[in-house]
Motif scaffolding. Structure first.
Motif, PDB file in Angstrom:
ATOM      1  N   PRO A  69      15.795  -4.873  -9.143  1.00 60.55           N
ATOM      2  CA  PRO A  69      15.044  -3.842  -9.188  1.00 60.55           C
ATOM      3  C   PRO A  69      15.427  -2.396  -8.773  1.00 60.55           C
ATOM      4  CG  PRO A  69      14.924  -5.597  -7.361  1.00 60.55           C
ATOM      5  CD  PRO A  69      15.827  -5.968  -8.228  1.00 60.55           C
ATOM      6  N   GLU A  70      16.812  -2.618  -8.218  1.00 54.64           N
ATOM      7  CA  GLU A  70      17.290  -1.264  -7.757  1.00 54.64           C
ATOM      8  C   GLU A  70      17.200  -0.317  -9.266  1.00 54.64           C
ATOM      9  OE1 GLU A  70      20.167  -4.263  -5.864  1.00 54.64           O
ATOM     10  OE2 GLU A  70      18.614  -4.296  -7.578  1.00 54.64           O
ATOM     11  N   LEU A  71      17.120  -0.932 -10.212  1.00 52.47           N
ATOM     12  CA  LEU A  71      17.076  -0.295 -11.625  1.00 52.47           C
ATOM     13  C   LEU A  71      15.637  -0.365 -12.020  1.00 52.47           C
ATOM     14  CD1 LEU A  71      18.044   1.483 -13.748  1.00 52.47           C
ATOM     15  CD2 LEU A  71      18.796  -0.674 -14.837  1.00 52.47           C
ATOM     16  N   SER A  72      15.215  -1.568 -12.183  1.00 56.50           N
ATOM     17  CA  SER A  72      13.839  -1.875 -12.593  1.00 56.50           C
ATOM     18  C   SER A  72      12.971  -0.897 -12.133  1.00 56.50           C
ATOM     19  CB  SER A  72      13.624  -3.414 -12.715  1.00 56.50           C
ATOM     20  OG  SER A  72      14.599  -4.051 -13.254  1.00 56.50           O
ATOM     21  N   ALA A  73      12.805  -0.731 -11.037  1.00 53.14           N
ATOM     22  CA  ALA A  73      11.730   0.099 -10.184  1.00 53.14           C
ATOM     23  C   ALA A  73      11.721   1.484 -10.781  1.00 53.14           C
ATOM     24  CB  ALA A  73      11.550   0.087  -8.717  1.00 53.14           C
ATOM     25  N   ARG A  74      12.790   1.994 -11.202  1.00 52.91           N
ATOM     26  CA  ARG A  74      12.988   3.488 -11.694  1.00 52.91           C
ATOM     27  C   ARG A  74      12.832   3.531 -13.103  1.00 52.91           C
ATOM     28  NH1 ARG A  74      18.987   5.202  -9.783  1.00 52.91           N
ATOM     29  NH2 ARG A  74      19.129   4.329  -7.728  1.00 52.91           N
TER      30      ARG A  74
END
Length: 817
Positions: free
Chosen positions: A478-483
Motif C-alpha cells: 500500500p505504500e505505493l498502491s495508495a498513490r
C-alpha cells in the motif's frame, strides 16, 4: 397435458482414469477397459510419490496429463427434458466431449461450469463423457493445486423451461427484526420452439418446514429466448442470520405450465451488514470484529478432492477457537464449503484471483530460492477474467455468509512483477533474501500504474453482477498502491501485514473502511484491530496448514496454520482461543528453558515473554529437576497453577503479553492451571465455575484409541457413499496421550476403503497411497469410506509394541456426506 417433473440432480461418483495422454480417448468408441476405476471427485497427484524433482511451491507432487471417461446410462423418463453435465471444478485446462462431440474448454481449475448435452445424448446406448486435463505446468501456483476432476460432478435433468445455470439471485434490500423485504431475480430460458406462458412462484419456508411467504409472477418467454423475472416479498418478524444463530430459510422456485414443477431449491438467510469507515463492521446493526483465518483448499492426504465432512470437522474446531470469518484464498473453493459456512455461522471473503495479467514468482526449489519460474493463470487472464469472475459471483451470491468479494490477492507485490519509478528499491513482506538487482527499479518491468485500470475494471464487473456486497482486495504494497489509484475503486480496503500503515491510510482515505486481509499471528497485529475502531478485523495466515509453499525438501507444505493438515489443534490454536473466544478457557503448554528464547523459525528474543511462537508442547515429561518454562493461555482475569496439588501461585496476564509465563523445576506428576468464572449476574452462570487444564507425566506407549468424529452434513452432498473420520491416538497405560510418540501404524479395513492417512507432519514424505504412516505428536487421522451400506465395517490399527485397536462401525451409523 404433458407430465412435468421437478429438476433432478444426480451426482456422478465413478469414472475411469488414465494417467498420461490418450489422444483418441475423446472418441466414444475408444476402448478404456484397462483404465483404473476411480471415485469422483479425484485428485491423481496425491496418489503419486513425493519427489524433489517437482515443485516445492505445489508440494513436491507430480502433475502431467490425465484423461477421465464417465459413463451415463440413459433413462427413458428423461426424454423431452434438458440434460446438462455440471463440474464444480477441474484442475486444470479441461476439455470435455459428450459422445465424441466437443463441448468446450475451461482453463481455470477452480471455476464451476456446465455443458448442455441434450442434443448429443443417446437413449439407445450408454453415454460417454470424456474429460481431458492438462496440468503439465508444475510451477503454476504458489500452493498445492491438485490434478484432475477435484470437485463434484453432477447430471442435471430439467424441463425445457427452466432457470439458466446460477440464474436465480436472492437478496434482501432492507432487513430489521420487525420485517425484511426480499427480491428474487430469476433468469429463465425457453428451449422449446414455441412461446411459453408460465407462472413463476418463489416460496420461503421456515427452518421447521412451514411456509413463511410466497410470491408469484406471470411471464411469457419467446421460443429459444431467455428473460428475467423479478419477484418481491416481505417477511414479517424474520429470524436473522448471525454467527451465534445462523438461521436459514429454504427458497423453493416452481414454474407452472398447467401443473407446477420444482426448478430450484436453496438455503437463504436474512441479514443486513455494513462496513463503516470509522466504526468498523456491523451485522444487523450490531458491531462485530472479524476474527478470521485464511484457508487453502486441500486436506493433506486427500489433496484437492476434499469431502464436505472433512471441512465440517475443521470449521467446528475453528469456531470453538473463536474464529468467525473465513477468507477463501486465493480462488473460488468447493461449493459445499460455502454452504457449511452458511450453516455454521462464518463470515466469508470470497476471492477470485491471485494473479492478473502478469506472472508472479513461483518457487520450485524452496521458498524464495532463486531462480523462480513464472507459469500460471496470467496467460488466461486477458481472455477469461471477466467470465471467470462473473461465474464465481453468480455461483456464490446467494450465500448469506459472504460479506466481501475480493478481486485479487497481492497483485501489487513489489517487483513481482510490477514496479514504479517512485521507489528506487522495493522489498516485500517476506523477500528480504531477494538478490539486490531484483529489488531495484527496472523500467523493463510492468508499470504498477496499470493496476489501477485493472482494479477499476474488475470492480465494475463485480458491481454489474452483484451490487449488494462491497468489493475489496488484499494489498501487499500500500505504500505505493495508495498513490497510484489501485485501491480507489474499492469499497473496503484490505492490507496484508501492513498494520503500521493503518493510521496513515485511514487519514488519507477517511471514507474507506479498512481491514486486515492477511495478518501474522502476533499479539501486536491483533491489538492493531482492538485498538482501532476503524479496523473491521483480521484474517490470519493461516487457519490450517496446507500443501505447497514449502521451504525446502522434504518439507512439502506450510506450517502457518493453527490446525495441522490432519485437523488437529496446534499449540497456537489455544493461544488464539485466548484472544478470540468468549467462552472461558485455560490451556497449558511447556518448553524447555533452553528453547524458550527460540522460535520455530530459529529466531531469538531477549525477552522470553515475547516468544509468541516458541516450540511449546502439551507435554509434562522432562528430566528430574530440569528448568521448564510454563505457558498458560487464558482469557480469565487470573489463574492459579498447581504442581502435584502444590500451589505455584496466582497469576494475572500482562496486557502486553500473550500468556502467563513462569519457570519451575520439573517433577513428575500433574501440572494444573485453574481459574474461576465469577457469577456477575450479567451471564447465564448461576454459580462460580472452575475452568482448568492439566498436563500429566505419561508412561510408555502401549495402546491405541480409535474414535470416530461425528458430523452433520445432511443435504450438502447427495453422494450415497459414507465417509468416516477416525482419530487415532497413542496412549500410555493410564489412557493418556503420549505427546512425543511417533510410532509406525498400519491400517486394515473390512467392508471399506482407506481414502488416506494424515498425521500433519510436513516432513513425512511417506506415499499418501500407503496403508501405513507414523503418528505425529501421538496422533493420526484416518479417512475411510464404507463400501457396503448394509454391512458392518471394521477398522483395525496396528503398531509395533502397541496393543492393536479395532473399531466396528455399524451400517446405520455412517456419516452422511
Amino acid at each position: 397435458m404433458d407430465n412435468k417433473t421437478d429438476t433432478l440432480i444426480f451426482p456422478l461418483t465413478k469414472g475411469r482414469f488414465h494417467p498420461g495422454d490418450a489422444p483418441d480417448a475423446w472418441q466414444a468408441w475408444y476402448q478404456d477397459d484397462t483404465w483404473e476405476t476411480v471415485r469422483l471427485p479425484h485428485d491423481w497427484s496425491v496418489t503419486l510419490p513425493f519427489s524433489k524433482e517437482y515443485s516445492s511451491g505445489t508440494g513436491y507432487l507430480a502433475g502431467g496429463i490425465g484423461w477421465y471417461r464417465i459413463l451415463v446410462a440413459p433413462n427413458e423418463t428423461w426424454r423431452g427434458k434438458r440434460i446438462a453435465i455440471h463440474f464444480d471444478g477441474v484442475y486444470k485446462n479441461s476439455r470435455v466431449w459428450c459422445n465424441s462431440t466437443y463441448l468446450g474448454e475451461r482453463p481455470n481449475g477452480y471455476i464451476s461450469f456446465s455443458y448442455d448435452i441434450t442434443d448429443f445424448f443417446r437413449f439407445d446406448a450408454d453415454n460417454i463423457i470424456s474429460v481431458y486435463v492438462d496440468r503439465r505446468e508444475l510451477s503454476d501456483s504458489r500452493w498445492f493445486t491438485g490434478c484432475g476432476i477435484t470437485r463434484k460432478v453432477s447430471l442435471v435433468i430439467s424441463e425445457p423451461v427452466h432457470p439458466v445455470p446460477d440464474g436465480i439471485f436472492f437478496h434482501t434490500p432492507a432487513v430489521s427484526d420487525a420485517k425484511a423485504s426480499y427480491t428474487v431475480e430469476n433468469e429463465l430460458v425457453n428451449h422449446t420452439d414455441s412461446e411459453q406462458t408460465i407462472t413463476l412462484t418463489n416460496a420461503l419456508y421456515h427452518p421447521d418446514g412451514s411456509i413463511a411467504d410466497s410470491v408469484s409472477a406471470q411471464a411469457t418467454i419467446p421460443a429459444g429466448q431467455t428473460i428475467s423475472v423479478t419477484t418481491n416479498g416481505v417477511l414479517q418478524n424474520p429470524l436473522l442470520w448471525c454467527p451465534e444463530a445462523p438461521t436459514l430459510y429454504t427458497l423453493k422456485t416452481t414454474i407452472s405450465q398447467g401443473q407446477p414443477y420444482l426448478v430450484h431449491q436453496m438455503e437463504v438467510g436474512f441479514r443486513s451488514f455494513t462496513f463503516d469507515a470509522n466504526k468498523g463492521f456491523f451485522l444487523n446493526e450490531k458491531p462485530y470484529l472479524l476474527k478470521g483465518v485464511c484457508v487453502h483448499h486441500d486436506a493433506g492426504c486427500l489433496g484437492a478432492a476434499v469431502l464436505p465432512a472433512v471441512w465440517y470437522r475443521r470449521l467446528i474446531k475453528l469456531k470453538e477457537m473463536g474464529c468467525n470469518a473465513i477468507r477463501m484464498s486465493h480462488n473460488p473453493h468447493m461449493p459445499e464449503l460455502y454452504t457449511l459456512c452458511d450453516r455454521l455461522g462464518f463470515f466469508v471473503m470470497d476471492e477470485a484471483f491471485d494473479e492478473w495479467e502478469a506472472p508472479k514468482n513461483k518457487w520450485w526449489q524452496g521458498h524464495n530460492v532463486y531462480p523462480p519460474r513464472n507459469q500460471g493463470y496470467y496467460t488466461n487472464f486477458p481472455v477469461w477474467h471477466a467470465r471467470d469472475l462473473t461465474d464465481m459471483l453468480r455461483r456464490d451470491r446467494n450465500h448469506p455468509s459472504i460479506i466481501l468479494w475480493s478481486i485479487g490477492n497481492e497483485i501489487d507485490y513489489p517487483n513481482d512483477p510490477y514496479c514504479h519509478p517512485s521507489f528506487a528499491t522495493m522489498t516485500g513482506n517476506n523477500d528480504a533474501n531477494k538478490p539486490e538487482n531484483e529489488r531495484m527499479y527496472n523500467p523493463g518491468r510492468p508499470n504498477a500504474e496499470r493496476l489501477a485500470e485493472l482494479s477499476g475494471r474488475l470492480s465494475g464487473i463485480v458491481r454489474e453482477t452483484d451490487c449488494t456486497r462491497p468489493v475489496t482486495l488484499a494489498a501487499a504494497f500500500p505504500e505505493l498502491s495508495a498513490r497510484i489509484g489501485f485501491i480507489d475503486p474499492l469499497d473496503v480496503v484490505g492490507f496484508n501485514y501492513k498494520e503500521h500503515l493503518y493510521a496513515e491510510h485511514h487519514a488519507q482515505f477517511p471514507d474507506k473502511p479498512f481491514l486486515g486481509s492477511e495478518n501474522g499471528h502476533t499479539l501486536r497485529a491483533w491489538q492493531a484491530v482492538t485498538d482501532n475502531d476503524y479496523i473491521s478485523g483480521q484474517f490470519l495466515w493461516t487457519g490450517i496448514d496446507y500443501l505447497g509453499e514449502a521451504h525446502g525438501w522434504p518439507i512439502h507444505g506450510s506450517g502457518a496454520g493453527l490446525l495441522t493438515l490432519a485437523g488437529f489443534e496446534k499449540p497456537g490454536y489455544y493461544r488464539r482461543q485466548s484472544f478470540w473466544s468468549e467462552k472461558p478457557m485455560v490451556h497449558l503448554l511447556t518448553i524447555r528453558e533452553a528453547l524458550s528464547r527460540t522460535t520455530a523459525w530459529g529466531e531469538t528474543f531477549d525477552d522470553a515473554a515475547s516468544c509468541e511462537f516458541a516450540p511449546a508442547s502439551e507435554c509434562w515429561n522432562y528430566c528430574p529437576g530440569e528448568q521448564v518454562v510454563i505457558k498458560c493461555y487464558t482469557n480469565l482475569d487470573e489463574v492459579e497453577l498447581f504442581l502435584n496439588e502444590r500451589s505455584l501461585g496466582i497469576y494475572r496476564k500482562n496486557p502486553d503479553s500473550d500468556c502467563i509465563l513462569l519457570t519451575t523445576a520439573f517433577e513428575a506428576g500433574a501440572l494444573r492451571a485453574q481459574g474461576t468464572v465469577k457469577n456477575t449476574g450479567k451471564t447465564n452462570i448461576e454459580t462460580d465455575n472452575l475452568v482448568s487444564h492439566t498436563l500429566y507425566t505419561t508412561g510408555s506407549s502401549c495402546q491405541l484409541q480409535l474414535k470416530e468424529y461425528k458430523c452433520n452434513c445432511t443435504g450438502i452432498d447427495n453422494s450415497s457413499e459414507k465417509l468416516h473420520q477416525i482419530e487415532v491416538t497413542v496412549l500410555d497405560g493410564n489412557g493418556r496421550r503420549v505427546y512425543n510418540d511417533a510410532a509406525m501404524l498400519q491400517v486394515t479395513i473390512e467392508n471399506g476403503t482407506l481414502l488416506g492417512m494424515e498425521n500433519g507432519d510436513l516432513s513425512d514424505i511417506t506415499e499418501y497411497r500407503a496403508n501405513y504412516r507414523r503418528a505425529y505428536h501421538g496422533q493420526l487421522m484416518l479417512y475411510v469410506l464404507s463400501d457396503t451400506p448394509d454391512a458392518e465395517m471394521t477398522v483395525r490399527v496396528y503398531g509395533e509394541t502397541l496393543q492393536p485397536a479395532e473399531l466396528r462401525i455399524p451400517c446405520t451409523d455412517a456419516n452422511s456426506l
